[in-house]
Design an enzyme around this catalytic site. Structure first.
Site, PDB file in Angstrom:
ATOM      1  CG  ASP A  13     -23.354 -28.946 -11.334  1.00 33.42           C
ATOM      2  OD1 ASP A  13     -22.333 -28.397 -11.774  1.00 33.42           O
ATOM      3  OD2 ASP A  13     -23.630 -30.143 -11.557  1.00 33.42           O
ATOM      4  CG  ASP A  15     -22.907 -30.723 -17.542  1.00 32.62           C
ATOM      5  OD1 ASP A  15     -23.558 -30.616 -18.590  1.00 32.62           O
ATOM      6  OD2 ASP A  15     -21.742 -30.312 -17.413  1.00 32.62           O
ATOM      7  CE  LYS A 184     -19.136 -28.206  -9.135  1.00 29.62           C
ATOM      8  NZ  LYS A 184     -20.446 -28.412  -9.750  1.00 29.62           N
ATOM      9  CG  ASP A 209     -25.907 -33.717 -10.809  1.00 26.94           C
ATOM     10  OD1 ASP A 209     -25.052 -32.801 -10.654  1.00 26.94           O
ATOM     11  OD2 ASP A 209     -25.715 -34.702 -11.544  1.00 26.94           O
TER      12      ASP A 209
END
Length: 259
Positions: A13, A15, A184, A209
Protein backbone atom coordinates in the site's frame (compact mmCIF):
# COMPACT_ATOMS: atom_id res chain seq x y z
CA UNK A 1 0.34 -26.31 8.55
CA UNK A 2 2.32 -26.21 5.29
CA UNK A 3 5.22 -23.79 5.22
CA UNK A 4 4.82 -20.89 2.81
CA UNK A 5 7.02 -20.61 -0.24
CA UNK A 6 9.69 -17.87 -0.30
CA UNK A 7 8.43 -14.39 -1.24
CA UNK A 8 9.29 -13.55 -4.84
CA UNK A 9 6.88 -10.62 -5.44
CA UNK A 10 5.80 -7.72 -3.25
CA UNK A 11 2.64 -5.61 -3.19
CA UNK A 12 2.56 -2.62 -0.86
CA UNK A 13 0.00 0.00 0.00
CA UNK A 14 1.13 3.59 -0.47
CA UNK A 15 -0.42 5.88 2.17
CA UNK A 16 0.56 4.89 5.68
CA UNK A 17 3.21 2.46 4.45
CA UNK A 18 5.50 4.41 2.10
CA UNK A 19 4.30 7.96 2.72
CA UNK A 20 2.32 9.85 5.36
CA UNK A 21 0.68 13.20 4.54
CA UNK A 22 3.09 13.83 1.67
CA UNK A 23 6.26 12.84 3.53
CA UNK A 24 8.17 9.57 2.96
CA UNK A 25 8.17 7.18 5.91
CA UNK A 26 11.75 6.35 7.00
CA UNK A 27 12.91 3.23 5.20
CA UNK A 28 10.54 3.62 2.23
CA UNK A 29 13.29 4.81 -0.12
CA UNK A 30 15.57 1.92 0.91
CA UNK A 31 12.73 -0.58 0.43
CA UNK A 32 11.87 0.65 -3.09
CA UNK A 33 15.57 0.77 -4.06
CA UNK A 34 16.08 -2.79 -2.81
CA UNK A 35 13.06 -3.98 -4.82
CA UNK A 36 14.29 -2.30 -7.98
CA UNK A 37 17.86 -3.56 -7.54
CA UNK A 38 16.63 -7.11 -6.90
CA UNK A 39 14.57 -7.20 -10.09
CA UNK A 40 11.67 -8.77 -8.19
CA UNK A 41 8.15 -7.98 -9.47
CA UNK A 42 6.39 -5.41 -7.28
CA UNK A 43 3.44 -3.06 -7.19
CA UNK A 44 2.58 0.02 -5.16
CA UNK A 45 -1.19 0.04 -4.61
CA UNK A 46 -3.68 2.71 -3.64
CA UNK A 47 -7.45 2.77 -3.28
CA UNK A 48 -7.32 6.45 -4.24
CA UNK A 49 -8.74 6.82 -7.76
CA UNK A 50 -8.11 10.57 -8.15
CA UNK A 51 -4.68 10.35 -9.75
CA UNK A 52 -3.33 8.50 -12.78
CA UNK A 53 -0.31 6.24 -12.40
CA UNK A 54 1.75 8.92 -14.16
CA UNK A 55 0.57 11.53 -11.64
CA UNK A 56 1.50 9.27 -8.72
CA UNK A 57 4.89 8.45 -10.26
CA UNK A 58 5.67 12.19 -10.41
CA UNK A 59 4.41 12.84 -6.86
CA UNK A 60 6.44 9.97 -5.41
CA UNK A 61 9.52 11.00 -7.37
CA UNK A 62 9.33 14.51 -5.84
CA UNK A 63 9.44 12.79 -2.44
CA UNK A 64 12.53 10.79 -3.39
CA UNK A 65 10.71 7.52 -4.14
CA UNK A 66 11.42 6.31 -7.68
CA UNK A 67 8.50 4.03 -8.57
CA UNK A 68 8.04 3.37 -12.32
CA UNK A 69 4.58 4.03 -13.78
CA UNK A 70 4.11 0.34 -14.59
CA UNK A 71 4.63 -0.54 -10.90
CA UNK A 72 1.68 1.55 -9.70
CA UNK A 73 -1.77 -0.01 -9.41
CA UNK A 74 -4.81 2.07 -8.44
CA UNK A 75 -8.43 1.22 -7.74
CA UNK A 76 -9.26 3.16 -10.93
CA UNK A 77 -7.06 0.81 -13.00
CA UNK A 78 -8.56 -2.24 -11.25
CA UNK A 79 -12.07 -0.90 -11.94
CA UNK A 80 -11.27 -0.30 -15.62
CA UNK A 81 -9.78 -3.80 -15.95
CA UNK A 82 -12.93 -5.29 -14.39
CA UNK A 83 -15.23 -3.35 -16.76
CA UNK A 84 -13.09 -4.23 -19.79
CA UNK A 85 -13.44 -7.92 -18.89
CA UNK A 86 -17.16 -7.65 -18.18
CA UNK A 87 -18.32 -5.45 -21.07
CA UNK A 88 -15.60 -4.42 -23.54
CA UNK A 89 -16.20 -1.12 -25.33
CA UNK A 90 -19.01 -0.11 -22.99
CA UNK A 91 -20.29 3.25 -21.77
CA UNK A 92 -20.18 4.87 -18.35
CA UNK A 93 -21.28 7.92 -16.42
CA UNK A 94 -18.40 8.80 -14.11
CA UNK A 95 -18.23 10.73 -10.88
CA UNK A 96 -14.51 11.13 -10.29
CA UNK A 97 -11.24 12.66 -11.39
CA UNK A 98 -8.62 12.12 -14.10
CA UNK A 99 -7.42 8.84 -12.58
CA UNK A 100 -10.80 7.24 -13.27
CA UNK A 101 -11.71 8.94 -16.55
CA UNK A 102 -8.26 8.30 -18.05
CA UNK A 103 -8.36 4.61 -17.08
CA UNK A 104 -11.75 4.23 -18.80
CA UNK A 105 -10.67 6.16 -21.91
CA UNK A 106 -7.60 3.91 -22.14
CA UNK A 107 -9.78 0.77 -22.39
CA UNK A 108 -11.97 2.35 -25.07
CA UNK A 109 -14.96 3.30 -22.94
CA UNK A 110 -17.24 6.17 -23.94
CA UNK A 111 -18.16 8.51 -21.10
CA UNK A 112 -21.76 9.65 -21.33
CA UNK A 113 -24.85 10.49 -19.29
CA UNK A 114 -27.18 9.06 -21.96
CA UNK A 115 -28.28 5.53 -21.03
CA UNK A 116 -24.82 4.38 -19.89
CA UNK A 117 -24.07 0.72 -19.17
CA UNK A 118 -22.55 1.72 -15.84
CA UNK A 119 -22.48 4.48 -13.27
CA UNK A 120 -18.91 4.52 -11.95
CA UNK A 121 -18.31 6.28 -8.65
CA UNK A 122 -14.72 7.24 -7.87
CA UNK A 123 -13.05 9.64 -5.52
CA UNK A 124 -13.16 13.40 -5.92
CA UNK A 125 -12.86 16.42 -3.65
CA UNK A 126 -15.82 18.04 -5.40
CA UNK A 127 -18.79 15.68 -5.06
CA UNK A 128 -21.78 17.64 -6.33
CA UNK A 129 -25.44 17.18 -5.49
CA UNK A 130 -26.24 17.50 -9.20
CA UNK A 131 -23.87 14.64 -10.14
CA UNK A 132 -25.21 12.42 -7.36
CA UNK A 133 -28.79 13.12 -8.43
CA UNK A 134 -27.93 12.19 -12.03
CA UNK A 135 -26.27 8.98 -10.81
CA UNK A 136 -29.38 8.04 -8.83
CA UNK A 137 -31.65 8.58 -11.84
CA UNK A 138 -29.37 6.64 -14.21
CA UNK A 139 -29.16 3.70 -11.79
CA UNK A 140 -32.92 3.74 -11.36
CA UNK A 141 -33.09 3.72 -15.17
CA UNK A 142 -31.07 0.52 -15.42
CA UNK A 143 -27.38 1.46 -15.26
CA UNK A 144 -25.24 -0.90 -13.19
CA UNK A 145 -23.59 0.66 -10.13
CA UNK A 146 -19.79 0.29 -9.79
CA UNK A 147 -17.62 1.91 -7.12
CA UNK A 148 -13.82 2.11 -7.01
CA UNK A 149 -13.50 1.42 -3.29
CA UNK A 150 -15.52 1.28 -0.05
CA UNK A 151 -13.38 3.70 2.02
CA UNK A 152 -15.87 5.86 3.92
CA UNK A 153 -13.42 8.59 4.90
CA UNK A 154 -10.16 9.92 3.54
CA UNK A 155 -7.34 11.89 5.19
CA UNK A 156 -6.67 15.60 4.86
CA UNK A 157 -4.59 18.13 6.77
CA UNK A 158 -7.82 19.45 8.36
CA UNK A 159 -9.11 16.01 9.35
CA UNK A 160 -11.20 13.20 7.82
CA UNK A 161 -13.15 13.84 4.59
CA UNK A 162 -16.21 11.93 3.33
CA UNK A 163 -14.91 9.48 0.72
CA UNK A 164 -16.25 7.14 -1.93
CA UNK A 165 -17.88 4.64 0.41
CA UNK A 166 -19.88 7.35 2.16
CA UNK A 167 -21.18 8.76 -1.13
CA UNK A 168 -21.93 5.22 -2.35
CA UNK A 169 -24.05 4.70 0.77
CA UNK A 170 -26.06 7.83 -0.08
CA UNK A 171 -26.69 6.60 -3.64
CA UNK A 172 -27.59 3.12 -2.36
CA UNK A 173 -30.09 4.63 0.08
CA UNK A 174 -31.70 6.60 -2.75
CA UNK A 175 -31.81 3.71 -5.26
CA UNK A 176 -31.91 0.52 -3.21
CA UNK A 177 -28.97 -0.71 -5.36
CA UNK A 178 -25.64 -1.67 -3.80
CA UNK A 179 -22.49 -1.08 -5.86
CA UNK A 180 -19.82 -3.60 -6.82
CA UNK A 181 -16.59 -2.39 -5.20
CA UNK A 182 -13.53 -3.13 -7.35
CA UNK A 183 -10.84 -1.87 -4.96
CA UNK A 184 -9.52 -3.21 -1.66
CA UNK A 185 -10.60 -5.25 0.26
CA UNK A 186 -11.89 -6.97 -2.88
CA UNK A 187 -9.19 -9.56 -3.68
CA UNK A 188 -9.96 -8.84 -7.36
CA UNK A 189 -7.70 -5.77 -7.10
CA UNK A 190 -4.89 -7.98 -5.81
CA UNK A 191 -5.39 -10.72 -8.39
CA UNK A 192 -5.54 -8.33 -11.35
CA UNK A 193 -2.45 -6.58 -9.97
CA UNK A 194 -0.59 -9.88 -9.62
CA UNK A 195 -1.55 -10.78 -13.19
CA UNK A 196 -0.25 -7.42 -14.40
CA UNK A 197 3.25 -8.22 -13.09
CA UNK A 198 3.14 -11.96 -13.83
CA UNK A 199 3.20 -12.93 -10.14
CA UNK A 200 1.50 -15.71 -8.18
CA UNK A 201 -0.26 -15.31 -4.83
CA UNK A 202 1.57 -18.29 -3.29
CA UNK A 203 4.90 -16.49 -3.61
CA UNK A 204 3.69 -12.91 -3.03
CA UNK A 205 3.31 -10.68 0.01
CA UNK A 206 1.05 -7.71 0.75
CA UNK A 207 2.17 -4.87 3.03
CA UNK A 208 -0.44 -2.52 4.45
CA UNK A 209 -1.40 -0.31 7.37
CA UNK A 210 -5.10 -1.27 7.54
CA UNK A 211 -6.54 -4.54 8.77
CA UNK A 212 -9.92 -4.02 7.07
CA UNK A 213 -8.59 -3.39 3.56
CA UNK A 214 -4.91 -4.25 3.03
CA UNK A 215 -4.59 -7.29 5.27
CA UNK A 216 -8.06 -8.62 4.42
CA UNK A 217 -7.49 -8.27 0.66
CA UNK A 218 -4.06 -9.90 0.86
CA UNK A 219 -5.40 -12.72 3.01
CA UNK A 220 -8.34 -13.44 0.69
CA UNK A 221 -6.05 -13.35 -2.35
CA UNK A 222 -3.87 -16.03 -0.75
CA UNK A 223 -0.82 -13.89 -0.01
CA UNK A 224 1.44 -13.54 2.99
CA UNK A 225 0.49 -10.33 4.81
CA UNK A 226 2.52 -7.76 6.73
CA UNK A 227 0.89 -5.04 8.84
CA UNK A 228 2.95 -1.91 9.52
CA UNK A 229 2.13 0.37 12.46
CA UNK A 230 2.90 3.66 10.69
CA UNK A 231 -0.66 4.20 9.45
CA UNK A 232 -4.21 3.81 10.69
CA UNK A 233 -4.11 0.54 12.67
CA UNK A 234 -2.79 0.56 16.25
CA UNK A 235 -1.48 -2.56 18.05
CA UNK A 236 -4.51 -2.79 20.38
CA UNK A 237 -6.90 -2.78 17.40
CA UNK A 238 -5.42 -5.90 15.79
CA UNK A 239 -7.05 -8.26 18.30
CA UNK A 240 -10.51 -6.91 17.49
CA UNK A 241 -10.46 -8.56 14.06
CA UNK A 242 -11.34 -12.24 13.49
CA UNK A 243 -8.24 -12.65 11.27
CA UNK A 244 -4.58 -11.80 11.68
CA UNK A 245 -1.72 -10.67 9.44
CA UNK A 246 1.13 -13.11 8.93
CA UNK A 247 3.41 -10.67 10.75
CA UNK A 248 3.21 -7.25 12.42
CA UNK A 249 6.21 -4.89 12.08
CA UNK A 250 6.84 -1.34 13.23
CA UNK A 251 7.46 0.07 9.74
CA UNK A 252 8.52 -0.62 6.16
CA UNK A 253 12.15 -0.22 7.35
CA UNK A 254 11.81 -3.60 9.09
CA UNK A 255 11.12 -5.32 5.75
CA UNK A 256 14.06 -4.04 3.69
CA UNK A 257 16.16 -7.08 4.58
CA UNK A 258 13.32 -9.44 3.59
CA UNK A 259 13.56 -8.45 -0.08
Amino acid sequence: MAERKPIESWLTDMDGVLIHEGVPIPGADAFIKKLRDSGRPFLVLTNNSIYTARDLHARLQRMGLDVPVENIWTSALATAKFLDDQRPGGTAYVIGEAGMTTALHDIGYVLTDHEPDYVVLGETRTYSFEAMTKAVRLINGGARFICTNPDETGPSSEGPLPATGAVAALITKATGKKPYFAGKPNPLMMRTGLNAIGAHSETSAMIGDRMDTDVLAGLEAGMETFLVLTGLTTPDEIERYPYRPSKVVDSIADLVDRV
